[in-house]
Structure formats: C-alpha cells, structure tokens
Design an enzyme around this catalytic site. Structure first.
Site, mmCIF file in Angstrom:
data_model
loop_
_atom_site.group_PDB
_atom_site.id
_atom_site.type_symbol
_atom_site.label_atom_id
_atom_site.label_comp_id
_atom_site.label_asym_id
_atom_site.label_seq_id
_atom_site.Cartn_x
_atom_site.Cartn_y
_atom_site.Cartn_z
ATOM 1 C CG ASN A 62 22.122 68.476 13.669
ATOM 2 O OD1 ASN A 62 21.033 68.898 13.276
ATOM 3 N ND2 ASN A 62 23.159 69.264 13.866
ATOM 4 C CD GLU A 126 18.332 71.548 9.975
ATOM 5 O OE1 GLU A 126 17.912 72.289 10.869
ATOM 6 O OE2 GLU A 126 19.509 71.120 9.931
ATOM 7 C CD1 TRP A 216 27.988 77.173 16.484
ATOM 8 C CD2 TRP A 216 29.658 75.672 16.611
ATOM 9 N NE1 TRP A 216 27.437 75.912 16.384
ATOM 10 C CE2 TRP A 216 28.434 74.976 16.454
ATOM 11 C CE3 TRP A 216 30.843 74.945 16.707
ATOM 12 C CZ2 TRP A 216 28.367 73.580 16.394
ATOM 13 C CZ3 TRP A 216 30.775 73.561 16.649
ATOM 14 C CH2 TRP A 216 29.546 72.892 16.496
ATOM 15 N NE ARG A 247 27.350 76.894 13.401
ATOM 16 C CZ ARG A 247 27.283 75.793 12.656
ATOM 17 N NH1 ARG A 247 27.319 75.864 11.347
ATOM 18 N NH2 ARG A 247 27.165 74.604 13.214
ATOM 19 C CG ASP A 349 17.610 77.795 12.625
ATOM 20 O OD1 ASP A 349 17.510 76.665 13.134
ATOM 21 O OD2 ASP A 349 18.586 78.161 11.940
ATOM 22 C CG HIS A 386 29.074 69.330 14.354
ATOM 23 N ND1 HIS A 386 29.184 69.405 12.998
ATOM 24 C CD2 HIS A 386 27.971 70.080 14.667
ATOM 25 C CE1 HIS A 386 28.200 70.150 12.496
ATOM 26 N NE2 HIS A 386 27.438 70.573 13.490
ATOM 27 C CB SER A 433 22.223 66.900 20.844
ATOM 28 O OG SER A 433 21.177 66.719 19.903
HETATM 29 O O1 SFD Z 1 23.429 72.350 14.209
HETATM 30 C C1 SFD Z 1 33.034 69.446 33.121
HETATM 31 N N1 SFD Z 1 25.117 70.688 18.516
HETATM 32 C C2 SFD Z 1 23.997 70.213 17.831
HETATM 33 N N2 SFD Z 1 23.525 68.953 17.936
HETATM 34 C C3 SFD Z 1 22.294 68.615 17.448
HETATM 35 O O2 SFD Z 1 21.861 67.455 17.564
HETATM 36 N N3 SFD Z 1 21.499 69.557 16.834
HETATM 37 C C4 SFD Z 1 21.906 70.854 16.649
HETATM 38 O O3 SFD Z 1 21.138 71.703 16.186
HETATM 39 C C5 SFD Z 1 23.280 71.163 17.005
HETATM 40 N N4 SFD Z 1 23.878 72.423 16.746
HETATM 41 C C6 SFD Z 1 24.592 72.979 17.813
HETATM 42 C C7 SFD Z 1 25.299 72.088 18.684
HETATM 43 C C8 SFD Z 1 26.083 72.670 19.699
HETATM 44 C C9 SFD Z 1 26.126 74.064 19.851
HETATM 45 C C10 SFD Z 1 26.971 74.666 20.930
HETATM 46 C C11 SFD Z 1 25.369 74.905 18.995
HETATM 47 C C12 SFD Z 1 24.616 74.355 17.986
HETATM 48 C C13 SFD Z 1 25.382 76.397 19.176
HETATM 49 C C14 SFD Z 1 26.087 69.713 19.043
HETATM 50 C C15 SFD Z 1 25.720 69.058 20.388
HETATM 51 O O4 SFD Z 1 25.332 70.023 21.309
HETATM 52 C C16 SFD Z 1 26.912 68.255 20.907
HETATM 53 O O5 SFD Z 1 27.227 67.312 19.923
HETATM 54 C C17 SFD Z 1 26.679 67.518 22.236
HETATM 55 O O6 SFD Z 1 26.197 68.399 23.221
HETATM 56 C C18 SFD Z 1 27.951 66.849 22.739
HETATM 57 O O7 SFD Z 1 27.680 66.216 23.962
HETATM 58 P P1 SFD Z 1 28.816 66.028 25.130
HETATM 59 O O8 SFD Z 1 28.147 65.392 26.287
HETATM 60 O O9 SFD Z 1 30.014 65.410 24.570
HETATM 61 O O10 SFD Z 1 29.246 67.556 25.496
HETATM 62 P P2 SFD Z 1 28.379 68.668 26.286
HETATM 63 O O11 SFD Z 1 26.924 68.473 26.066
HETATM 64 O O12 SFD Z 1 28.943 69.977 25.873
HETATM 65 O O13 SFD Z 1 28.697 68.398 27.841
HETATM 66 C C19 SFD Z 1 29.957 68.608 28.422
HETATM 67 C C20 SFD Z 1 29.781 68.559 29.931
HETATM 68 O O14 SFD Z 1 31.027 68.525 30.599
HETATM 69 C C21 SFD Z 1 31.031 69.447 31.675
HETATM 70 N N5 SFD Z 1 32.425 69.769 31.950
HETATM 71 N N6 SFD Z 1 32.544 68.866 34.224
HETATM 72 C C22 SFD Z 1 33.399 68.683 35.271
HETATM 73 N N7 SFD Z 1 34.707 69.069 35.229
HETATM 74 C C23 SFD Z 1 35.226 69.669 34.121
HETATM 75 N N8 SFD Z 1 36.520 70.029 34.095
HETATM 76 C C24 SFD Z 1 34.371 69.874 32.998
HETATM 77 N N9 SFD Z 1 34.541 70.428 31.768
HETATM 78 C C25 SFD Z 1 33.345 70.343 31.138
HETATM 79 C C26 SFD Z 1 30.153 70.589 31.150
HETATM 80 O O15 SFD Z 1 29.688 71.433 32.182
HETATM 81 C C27 SFD Z 1 29.035 69.787 30.504
HETATM 82 O O16 SFD Z 1 28.126 69.345 31.464
HETATM 83 S S1 SFD Z 1 24.402 72.754 15.162
HETATM 84 O O17 SFD Z 1 24.678 74.194 15.061
HETATM 85 O O18 SFD Z 1 25.604 71.990 15.063
HETATM 86 P P1 AMP Z 2 25.060 73.039 11.023
HETATM 87 O O1 AMP Z 2 24.001 74.043 11.294
HETATM 88 O O2 AMP Z 2 26.076 73.506 10.033
HETATM 89 O O3 AMP Z 2 25.659 72.456 12.263
HETATM 90 O O4 AMP Z 2 24.338 71.828 10.285
HETATM 91 C C1 AMP Z 2 23.339 71.035 10.843
HETATM 92 C C2 AMP Z 2 23.328 69.729 10.129
HETATM 93 O O5 AMP Z 2 23.172 69.927 8.721
HETATM 94 C C3 AMP Z 2 24.607 68.928 10.265
HETATM 95 O O6 AMP Z 2 24.239 67.574 10.272
HETATM 96 C C4 AMP Z 2 25.393 69.272 9.033
HETATM 97 O O7 AMP Z 2 26.308 68.268 8.677
HETATM 98 C C5 AMP Z 2 24.288 69.421 7.991
HETATM 99 N N1 AMP Z 2 24.589 70.390 6.918
HETATM 100 C C6 AMP Z 2 24.795 71.726 7.058
HETATM 101 N N2 AMP Z 2 25.006 72.313 5.885
HETATM 102 C C7 AMP Z 2 24.940 71.348 4.947
HETATM 103 C C8 AMP Z 2 25.079 71.311 3.525
HETATM 104 N N3 AMP Z 2 25.332 72.412 2.831
HETATM 105 N N4 AMP Z 2 24.945 70.117 2.915
HETATM 106 C C9 AMP Z 2 24.698 68.997 3.618
HETATM 107 N N5 AMP Z 2 24.560 68.965 4.958
HETATM 108 C C10 AMP Z 2 24.672 70.119 5.618
#
Ligand code: SFD
Ligand code: AMP
Length: 622
Positions: A62, A126, A216, A247, A349, A386, A433
C-alpha cells in the site's frame, strides 16, 4: 508451582517483535552491527514466518511512492497523509519513510515477492500509491531475509515480551516468558526497538459465537508495544486516533482493490451512493472535507449517517463494477475473457489476505459478478501504520525534523535507548507493510548508532528482575493454589480467567468509549464512567489466573490491552472536539475546532503512577 528456569541473554540491540517493522530492523541492524562488532537479538511471541498482521499474506503493497519514475514526490505523499488524518501528522516522519520506502519494495522483489507487471514491465497499481502483488507468501519471504541476516542463534521465537527493564531513565532490556517451555527470559541490552504491532480486541468485536475472535487486524497484536513504551515512561501520541476500517461484512475482506482497482461504488439499500448524496456534509469538516481523496474517516462517516437513518444494509456494488470494466472491451470474445479475469482477481484479492471472506462468499452463494456484497464499519483498532495514528512519540531525522521533534536519534522515543517502529510509532500513518519495514530499517540504523555512542551496558537491578518474575508468573501460581475451590475451573471466587477479563474490558470500551453498539459515540460523562470501571478492572488484574503457558500469555495480552484502553479513554477525553467523526464522535463536542489542530500526547510515570496529558504543536516542514 511448576519450576521455571531463568534464561539470561545479553546483547547490544534487542528487537522486540518479528513482524514487518522488526524484519526490516533485523536486515538493517545486522549490516551496521557487523561493521561495529555488535550483537543483535530478536524476540517474537510467534514464529516469524507467519507472525503479525501479514501472517495470511497481503494482496497489495500500500505504500510505494515511485520517486525514480517521477510519478510522485515526497511532498505529494506528505500532503496525502496530512489530509487523510485531518491535519494531525508528523510531516518529518512521514517524509522520512516516503523517501526510503521504494528501496524497501525493490528489496522485496529481489527476495522473490511477485509484484504484478503490465505488458510493458511496469508495476500494476491498485491506486496512486498501491501496487498489486501475489502476496500469499509475503511474510515468509520477508522473514527469510531477516532470519538470514541475523542467524537463528540470535532469534527467539515463541517468547512473549511483557515488560521493559530500566536503568533509571534509560532502557536496559526486556523480560518475558516462553509460551512453549517453562522458561522466564531476561534480555539485557544497550538499546531496545519495540515493534510488537498494534492492538486488537480492546473493543468488543462484532463477531460472536463461533466467529468470536474474527477481526480485520490480527487478534495476536494485543497492545504490547503501547504497554512496553508506557511502562518505560515514554511519551505517546495520537492515542485517541483509533482506526475503523470499512470491510466486507463479517469476514472483514478488504475494500481497497474494489474501490481503487475495480472502481466500484458503495450504495445503501435504496441504491443511493452516500459519497454523492451526502456530499454537503463534507462542508462541515473543511478544509479536510474538501480534499481528494476524501479522508478515510469522512468516507466512513457519510456511510454511517446512512446506516443511522435506517438506510442499510450498505453494499459494495461488485456486479456493477465488473460489468462496467468488462463493457470497456468491445469485442464479445475478449469481453468474456476479461470477465473471467476480473472474477478471478476478485477472488484472489481475498485468497491472498483474508481467506475467510472467500469462504463466506462461497458459503453464502455470492458470485461477485452477479450480486453485491454487504460492507460495514469494523470495531476500532489501534494501528499506527494504516489510517489510524496511535503510537510512541519518536524523534524525527536530523535533516527534516524541526528542533522540537529532534532529540538525537531517529525513531528514538523520549525514553533513552528505546526505539519504536511500525504500529508502535505514532503520527506517521499510511506506512502499511512496506513503510513499516522501511521505518524498521531507519530505526535500527539509528539504534545501532546509539549502541556505538552509548557503549556501556546499562545496569539491571536483580531485585527488580526477581520482582517482575514473581509478578509475571503469578497467574500460574494463583490457579494452582485455588483450582480445587470450584467445580468449573473458569469460575472461581479467588481468581479471574483471561477470557472473562477480556469480555469485561471489551464491554467497558464498547459501551463507554464509543464502540460498535453505541455507533462510535461518546462524551465526557461516558468516558469518566468508563475510566472508573477500568480502575476496578485494573484492581482485578492482580487476580488473573492461568491454567497453562498459553493462558499465561492470554493474561498478559489482556493486561496490555487494558493499558491501551486507558491511554485511549484519557486522550479522547483530553481532546475536546470531534475531528475524525467516522472514527469516534464526541456528542458533547460535535465540531472540529481550529485550536485543537495539535497533537494530544500522554505519558505515564511508573514511579508515581500519574498520567500527564500534553498538547504539542504541529510543525509544518512542507
Ligand atoms: O489493504 C510480540 N496491512 C496492509 N499493508 C499493505 O501494505 N498492503 C495491504 O494490502 C494491507 N492490508 C492489510 C494489512 C493488515 C492486515 C491484517 C490485513 C490487510 C488483513 C497492514 C500491514 O500488515 C501493517 O501495516 C504492518 O504489518 C505493520 O507492521 P508491524 O511490524 O508494526 O506489525 P506486525 O507486522 O503485525 O508485527 C508485529 C509483531 O510483533 C509480535 N508481537 N512479540 C513478542 N512479544 C509480544 N508481547 C508481542 N506482541 C506482538 C508479533 O508476533 C509480530 O511478529 S489492507 O487491508 O489494509
Ligand atoms: P483498504 O483495503 O481499505 O485497506 O485500502 C487499501 C488502500 O487503498 C489504502 O491505502 C487505503 O487508504 C486506500 N483506499 C481504500 N479505499 C479508498 C477510497 N475509497 N478512496 C481512496 N483510497 C482508498
């Protein structure tokens, strides 16, 4: 009580967490540590291959700025993030990530991540900032690079970190326990990077019954980063800026690809598109109501207004979007082929990152090309990476940060030697990510410099370690002591099990702090009541009981969540306005106010037990 062995590990940099930010940190730290003869150790509560938010995989990257191709500038990205967060963002941090993130994405590709390409070999976008990927193995690929860089001897998997160790105002390491063996861990370090993700299940989820736990964001991200930083006495920021994504209803499938790639509309049950019919509402939230794209929370808000007027269900018009896209192809045969392609992209997706949504579609006879699917606002999450912003208040980079935002080492919190990245660091939203990985690299490089310039090993007080050990293992002892006191081990007058404790926390947050059941609305009296009930809960946390190591982890996860909850309530109460109506609505202060265009920060003093609320100015660098 079962015997627990104490394992002591001395290192230079300790990375807590094994997710995207931690994996980025591992790769970068290993490089700089080798040059300086230093040791780096990483601890993850799970197995890195599938830990954290990317466990199931993702279908898009993203954050990709495309600087080399001249597609966008760093300033473009900063403008986008500032607008989306209604003005509340640290421009220096966002810019710092934006200028490095493309390099991280190129590394992912080099390590084997398939990024979609068009017929000319260019990345398939995207949206403006997002790249499409075949991402079911995303985390395995990224973890492999981190493991190769550090070596498995320096990685502790299935070890749950609970508390920081302190030497006065400097962090000195961390303690935790194995979730598989009777081992208590003491990590002594010169610098610590917290990257333990965000917090889920602080609020009551929509999912009940056999779906309970479905969310989520991953349920295993349970507020460890926030607890760790608060207990180290570090300042936190944006604790009120929760994230509520929209969602696909009940299985939490992502919407980004539908809105951006498939150009879908969302409509209410009457077929009205709230983004058009409710456009006038945006005037109330200017200047941010007028920016493009409309900020995520305002998109939510327009939808919620329809729902509150009884115009739901809300539908993603998948059938209409697929038809529109296939109509663009004039030739009948090619059109059929295009339709098949779109159908398979729609399923992929979900299969890349939210498999249960594909299962729910199959189970409810949904063919996206034939009928629309319900979408809904989720429960609130704490996620700095996010479209929320909660996390630690960290130093910016020397060349970008104004003096107020710079204290020596990039991404260092206000606690000496403690760094934060990813969901753990605040006010630098939209890193996702890729940006989290890039930020992990930035933080780790600075942390290694800290170790070089502060080469003395901090002191660890053995009496304090012993005290922590007793406190951390107490739930096991309590269960052993009282388990014969009732016929059902889950119900006992002498202790509380973590699941019951979690239900209580979630009920308080849901009803008083603006959860799903009150339409995300709250007010000062509601928040005060919530805080009062949280105090009782805190008293009862002393009586948490665990039947085994797994439950011991559950106990501490819920203590961590409880502290995230308190930081949240205190900060929503502090900010006397409504700024993100689609995330939460203050019924007693329903408007956005100019003098609240500031950061609302908070700090807990572990010695006095006092909280401090702090306003910090927003400095513009671009
Ligand atoms: O679109 C301990 N995210 C998306 N990012 C994208 O780039 N593209 C996408 O398509 C994304 N989508 C999405 C995303 C997340 C999820 C769940 C879904 C869909 C369903 C967001 C990214 O994943 C997110 O921004 C990053 O992963 C954040 O990274 P970070 O490192 O801050 O968090 P992490 O990866 O969750 O890792 C956490 C770690 O900590 C560990 N942990 N370890 C030891 N002791 C403890 N007490 C701990 N507590 C936690 C975990 O095990 C893990 O290793 S979309 O839908 O948004
Ligand atoms: P999401 O699946 O909602 O996590 O969205 C993935 C990426 O698309 C993120 O960067 C969001 O900010 C962006 N996004 C989702 N929906 C919209 C929308 N309606 N307009 C603009 N950006 C969006």
């Amino acid at each position: 009580m079962a015997q627990f062995e104490t394992v002591e590990v001395t290192t230079d940099l300790l990375i807590c967490g094994g997710g995207m930010a931690a994996c980025g940190a591992a790769v970068e730290a290993a490089y700089w540590a080798k040059k300086n003869g230093l040791k780096v150790t990483l601890v993850d509560k799970a197995a890195m291959d599938r830990s954290g938010a990317v466990a199931m995989g993702l279908s898009a990257i993203n954050q990709y700025v495309g600087l080399k191709d001249g597609d966008n500038t760093v300033k473009d990205y900063v403008d986008y993030v500032r607008n989306d967060l209604m003005g509340v963002t640290r421009e220096d941090l966002v810019a710092s990530i934006a200028r490095h993130v493309d390099g991280t994405v190129h590394l992912f590709e080099k390590w084997g991540l398939p990024i979609w390409k068009d017929e000319n070999g260019a990345y398939v976008h995207e949206g403006r900032w997002q790249l499409m990927i075949n991402g079911e193995s995303y985390k395995i690929i990224v973890a492999e690079a981190a493991k190769n860089a550090l070596g498995m001897d320096n990685i502790y998997e299935r070890v749950f970190i609970t508390h920081p160790l302190m030497d006065g105002d400097r962090v000195a390491g961390a303690v935790g326990f194995s979730v598989r063996e009777n081992k208590f861990y003491v990590f002594k370090a010169k610098a610590v990077l917290t990257a333990m993700g965000g917090a889920v299940h602080v609020f009551k989820p929509r999912s009940v019954g056999e779906g309970l736990g479905r969310s989520w964001y991953p349920p295993f991200n349970s507020g460890a980063s926030t607890y760790f930083t608060l207990q180290a006495g570090a300042e936190m920021t944006c604790q009120e800026v929760r994230f509520i994504p929209v969602r696909f209803k009940d299985a939490y499938g992502p919407v980004g690809a539908w809105f951006l790639l498939f150009k879908s509309r969302a409509t209410n049950a009457l077929g009205e598109a709230y983004m058009q019919t409710r456009r006038d509402e945006l005037e109330k939230w200017v200047p941010y109501g007028k920016v493009k794209p409309v900020p995520a929370n305002l998109r939510n808000w327009l939808m919620m207004l329809d729902v509150m007027e009884g115009k739901g269900p809300i539908y993603m018009r998948t059938e209409e979007a697929i038809e529109n896209l296939s109509k663009e192809v004039p030739d009948e045969k090619a059109r059929k082929k295009k339709l098949k392609e779109l159908e398979s992209e729609a399923w992929e997706d979900f299969l890349d990152m939210t498999i249960s949504q594909a299962i729910l579609w199959a189970g409810s006879n949904i063919a996206p090309e034939e009928k629309p699917s319900e979408i809904a606002a989720c429960e609130p999450y704490f996620i700095g990476s996010h479209s929320g912003a909660s996390g630690a208040w960290v130093s910016g980079p020397e060349d970008l940060a104004p003096p107020e935002y710079f204290w020596g080492y990039e991404n260092m919190t206000t606690c000496k030697g403690l760094f934060a990245a990813g969901d753990a660091s605040g006010a630098s939203s939209h890193k996702f990510s890729s940006g989290s990985h890039a930020e992990g690299r930035i933080a780790a490089k600075a942390a290694i410099r800290f170790c070089v310039e502060n080469a003395d090993q901090p002191n660890v007080d053995n009496a304090n370690v012993e005290e922590l050990r007793n406190k951390i293992l107490k739930p096991i002892e309590l269960f052993e002591q009282h388990k014969a006191g009732s016929s059902d081990p889950d119900i006992n007058p002498n202790y509380i099990k973590p699941k019951m404790f979690m239900f209580r926390l979630q009920k308080i947050m849901d009803e008083y702090a603006g959860g799903v059941s009150v339409n995300f609305t709250t007010s000062k009296p509601q928040l005060e009541k919530g805080l009062e009930l949280l105090n009782f809960l805190r008293e009862d946390s002393e009586n948490l009981a665990a039947e085994d190591l797994h439950e011991l982890m559950r106990c501490w996860e819920n203590v961590h969540r409880m502290w995230q909850a308190e930081a949240h309530i205190r900060t929503i109460m502090f900010r006397e306005e409504t700024r993100w109506p689609g995330y939460y609505y203050r019924a007693d202060y329903p408007e956005m106010k100019e003098d609240w265009e500031v950061f609302a920060n908070c700090k807990y003093d572990p010695n006095s037990g006092q909280w401090e609320m702090i306003k910090r100015e927003i400095k513009h660098i671009m």
